[in-house]
Design a protein around this motif. Structure first.
Motif, PDB file in Angstrom:
ATOM      1  N   ASP A 113       0.831  -1.207   0.000  1.00 49.67           N
ATOM      2  CA  ASP A 113       0.000   0.000   0.000  1.00 49.67           C
ATOM      3  C   ASP A 113       0.864   1.255   0.000  1.00 49.67           C
ATOM      4  O   ASP A 113       0.545   2.249  -0.657  1.00 49.67           O
ATOM      5  N   ARG A 138      -9.927   7.715  -6.127  1.00 57.82           N
ATOM      6  CA  ARG A 138     -10.961   6.700  -5.886  1.00 57.82           C
ATOM      7  C   ARG A 138     -12.246   7.011  -6.646  1.00 57.82           C
ATOM      8  O   ARG A 138     -13.192   6.241  -6.601  1.00 57.82           O
ATOM      9  N   GLU A 176     -13.599  -1.035   0.889  1.00 56.27           N
ATOM     10  CA  GLU A 176     -13.407  -2.285   1.616  1.00 56.27           C
ATOM     11  C   GLU A 176     -12.137  -2.946   1.116  1.00 56.27           C
ATOM     12  O   GLU A 176     -11.885  -3.025  -0.073  1.00 56.27           O
ATOM     13  N   ARG A 177     -11.331  -3.414   2.045  1.00 53.91           N
ATOM     14  CA  ARG A 177     -10.083  -4.053   1.673  1.00 53.91           C
ATOM     15  C   ARG A 177     -10.354  -5.488   1.243  1.00 53.91           C
ATOM     16  O   ARG A 177     -10.814  -6.301   2.031  1.00 53.91           O
ATOM     17  N   ARG A 178     -10.107  -5.807   0.007  1.00 52.52           N
ATOM     18  CA  ARG A 178     -10.261  -7.158  -0.498  1.00 52.52           C
ATOM     19  C   ARG A 178      -8.983  -7.552  -1.227  1.00 52.52           C
ATOM     20  O   ARG A 178      -8.371  -6.739  -1.908  1.00 52.52           O
ATOM     21  N   LEU A 214      -6.682  -9.879  -3.932  1.00 51.00           N
ATOM     22  CA  LEU A 214      -6.827 -10.461  -5.264  1.00 51.00           C
ATOM     23  C   LEU A 214      -6.681 -11.975  -5.178  1.00 51.00           C
ATOM     24  O   LEU A 214      -5.821 -12.488  -4.449  1.00 51.00           O
ATOM     25  N   THR A 255     -11.886 -11.600  -6.141  1.00 53.26           N
ATOM     26  CA  THR A 255     -11.328 -11.018  -4.922  1.00 53.26           C
ATOM     27  C   THR A 255     -11.907 -11.742  -3.708  1.00 53.26           C
ATOM     28  O   THR A 255     -12.918 -12.437  -3.811  1.00 53.26           O
ATOM     29  N   ARG A 271     -12.328 -11.551   0.869  1.00 55.83           N
ATOM     30  CA  ARG A 271     -12.131 -10.837   2.127  1.00 55.83           C
ATOM     31  C   ARG A 271     -11.316 -11.691   3.101  1.00 55.83           C
ATOM     32  O   ARG A 271     -10.355 -11.240   3.681  1.00 55.83           O
ATOM     33  N   LEU A 294      -8.699  -4.205 -10.851  1.00 62.05           N
ATOM     34  CA  LEU A 294      -9.367  -4.530  -9.598  1.00 62.05           C
ATOM     35  C   LEU A 294      -8.729  -3.775  -8.444  1.00 62.05           C
ATOM     36  O   LEU A 294      -7.513  -3.693  -8.319  1.00 62.05           O
ATOM     37  N   SER A 295      -9.571  -3.203  -7.604  1.00 58.52           N
ATOM     38  CA  SER A 295      -9.181  -2.426  -6.425  1.00 58.52           C
ATOM     39  C   SER A 295      -8.575  -1.070  -6.781  1.00 58.52           C
ATOM     40  O   SER A 295      -8.215  -0.310  -5.885  1.00 58.52           O
ATOM     41  N   ARG A 296      -8.467  -0.768  -8.094  1.00 56.31           N
ATOM     42  CA  ARG A 296      -7.875   0.508  -8.476  1.00 56.31           C
ATOM     43  C   ARG A 296      -8.796   1.346  -9.359  1.00 56.31           C
ATOM     44  O   ARG A 296      -8.947   2.540  -9.139  1.00 56.31           O
ATOM     45  N   ASP A 328      -5.017  -8.629 -11.575  1.00 54.56           N
ATOM     46  CA  ASP A 328      -5.730  -7.391 -11.253  1.00 54.56           C
ATOM     47  C   ASP A 328      -6.661  -6.958 -12.385  1.00 54.56           C
ATOM     48  O   ASP A 328      -7.227  -5.862 -12.332  1.00 54.56           O
TER      49      ASP A 328
END
Length: 568
Positions: free
Chosen positions: A12, A99, A159-161, A163, A199, A201, A472-474, A503
């Motif tokens: 991160d 975001r 939410e933190r998920r 890959l 993804t 959790r 993903l996540s970005r 990703d």
């Protein structure tokens, strides 16, 4: 090191360092290095902090001496000077702009510098005052999307998920470690990772054992466990050095199938299964099936036995999403899903002819051949093949083919779909290629559907790469009318790939299923930029299975001579 630093936290930090550096307009090679480091750190099994402190992190691909020093600094002091310096230069909330849909680092920088906007509230006011649309590359639609996103609360921390590509090796290693314990009888991954959802959790493991307490003790003491969050006689939860949360449940052998099914199926699948059982006078719980009329409780040691008792054929984990699988399983019409061993070639990969490629053409070809493939379409980025470089690449391909025959390297390209819908390679050049992939790489908010339709219509385009361009996540990807693109692709015979990059996994499973049902052939491609990335094919096949695709629907399950006949 007073307290270990999780791999996820280090990754991160490098992602944020890359974002802030790009906002500040720093040199591109540094930004690329930070992003590569973040990806490598997330995929690393051991503690990256410990490796850096031992001077061994730089032995990993994508981690050089400078990156290693930054990791070691973060591990010892809890801070990274390079990151703190950039944080001091960029207002805190400007990074939050990233975001929002359609806002990359360069756009965020223009909003900050040209409009003087430094907070989300100021951005909302600027959009309401119609000032954002005046910036180059933005417009009224971008302004509307920003306001809609802010109204929904987007901009807060997501939410933190994790890959799937990062979590799968972790849960597999845990399963193997537990299976090796003398008390273990049966051990399996479960949850969304077993369904191969893109993804996750948490990572779930189900086991049965002759000594549950001993297996639990072995689990919480595994290498890589950073913290024991909970521990009981039959279940435990740990957090790994990578930041992954792992749950283990140890159940009696006679109920193993019941628990495995319960903790694998999605909520929607399990609810539908239970509702159907109620109509048949049965009640399902995670511990067994009760015959309501008699009160008899039946338990099952395998999922196959459980599904058979309920009147279904065995349902592969990837299909357990309540997408029609129960009806098909009862009717005996579930498809024979594609398997990784069905692939015979790669249709989208890169070499050192692309600046971000890691390995030579020959190295990529040998690695593909070692996987049992018969061909590989080399599709380096078109913008790196200008001024005679493409023709020079063809010469090298010919030389490599002479050495690796009967394996064949095909002359291909990944061309850019420009903002006006045209392809950035001349038609006369495209006509000389064996395989052409066309992809969106920029201007995702500028008529993406129309641009994709133009590419699908192009007589020399064989395949559309990573349909929406999501990360993903970005970033969520372009707002594409997938149904229109699929319909036209079916009419023109254009392939739509599943891009297996961890990703990306783009197309989404629902889009790939739509494509398959429409008669579009779907290559499972890795978009590999290195020999190791060819292994991403497993993730792409998982996505194809979630899309209900069979071997016949996956294009590169065919030999090249059969694919060649299908080209327009």
């Amino acid at each position: 090191m007073a307290s270990p630093v999780r791999n996820a936290d280090v990754a991160d930090a490098f992602d944020l360092l890359a974002d802030l550096s790009e906002i500040l307009g720093e040199q591109g090679f540094r930004i690329v290095a930070y992003r590569r480091a973040a990806l490598r750190i997330r995929d690393t099994a051991g503690s990256i902090a410990e490796l850096a402190l031992a001077g061994k992190a730089k032995e990993l691909p994508g981690i050089g001496k400078t990156i290693e020093e930054k990791i070691a600094e973060l591990a010892t002091t809890g801070r990274m000077t390079a990151l703190e310096k950039r944080r001091a230069e960029v207002p805190e909330e400007v990074a939050s702009f990233l975001r929002l849909p359609g806002l990359g680092p360069k756009t965020a920088a223009r909003i900050w510098r040209e409009l003087g906007v430094t907070t989300l509230d100021e951005l909302r006011r600027a959009a309401e005052q119609r000032r954002v649309r005046d910036l180059q590359g933005l417009g009224a639609k971008s302004e509307e999307r920003i306001l809609e996103a802010l109204a929904r609360g987007i901009g807060d921390a997501p939410e933190r998920r994790g890959l799937l590509g990062a979590g799968l090796p972790v849960v597999r290693s845990v399963v193997e470690a537990l299976r090796a314990h003398p008390s273990a009888v049966a051990v399996s991954e479960a949850g969304s990772a077993r369904r191969r959802k893109e993804t996750f959790r948490d990572l779930d493991v189900i086991a049965t054992s002759t000594d549950p307490a001993a297996l639990i003790a072995h689990f919480v003491a595994l290498p890589g466990v950073l913290e024991v969050a909970a521990r009981g006689d039959t279940k435990a939860t740990v957090v790994t050095q990578q930041g992954h949360r792992l749950d283990l449940r140890v159940v009696p052998p006679e109920s193993y199938g019941d628990l495995l099914q319960h903790f694998t199926g999605s909520k929607e699948h399990n609810v539908a299964l239970r509702e159907d059982a109620v109509r048949r006078g049965l009640s399902i719980s995670e511990y067994g099936v009760t015959v309501v009329e008699t009160g008899e409780v039946r338990t099952f040691s395998t999922e196959e036995e459980l599904y058979a008792f309920l009147g279904y054929a065995f349902i592969p984990p990837e299909l357990r999403e309540n997408g029609g699988e129960l009806e098909a399983a009862r009717a005996g019409t579930l498809p024979a899903l594609v398997e990784q061993r069905d692939l015979v070639g790669e249709l989208h990969c890169h070499s050192t002819w692309s600046s971000d490629g890691k390995d030579t053409i020959e190295a990529m070809a040998l690695a593909a051949r070692a996987r049992g493939y018969r061909f590989m379409a080399l599709t380096d980025h078109s913008h790196y093949l200008r001024d005679g470089r493409m023709e020079a690449q063809w010469d090298e391909i010919a030389e490599v083919n002479a050495r690796v025959a009967p394996f064949r390297v095909l002359r291909g390209v990944e061309a850019n779909i420009r903002a006006d819908g045209t392809i950035d390679v001349a038609d006369e050049t495209l006509a000389q290629l064996d395989w052409v992939v066309a992809s969106l790489h920029s201007a995702f908010d500028r008529s993406p559907t129309e641009r994709l339709l133009e590419a699908v219509e192009h007589p020399h385009v064989d395949c559309i790469g990573h349909l929406t361009g999501r990360k993903l996540s970005r970033r969520p990807g372009a707002d594409v009318d997938v149904e229109r693109v699929v319909t036209r692709a079916a009419e023109t015979g254009t392939a739509l790939e599943i891009n297996a990059q961890p990703d990306r996994l783009d197309m989404r499973d629902v889009h790939a299923r739509l494509a398959g049902e429409a008669g579009v052939l779907v290559p499972v491609s890795t978009d590999a930029h290195s020999v190791t990335a060819l292994g991403y094919a497993e993730l792409g096949i998982a996505q194809a299975r979630r899309a209900w695709l069979t071997k016949a629907q996956v294009l590169n399950a065919r030999p090249w001579h059969a694919i060649e006949k299908l080209r327009r």
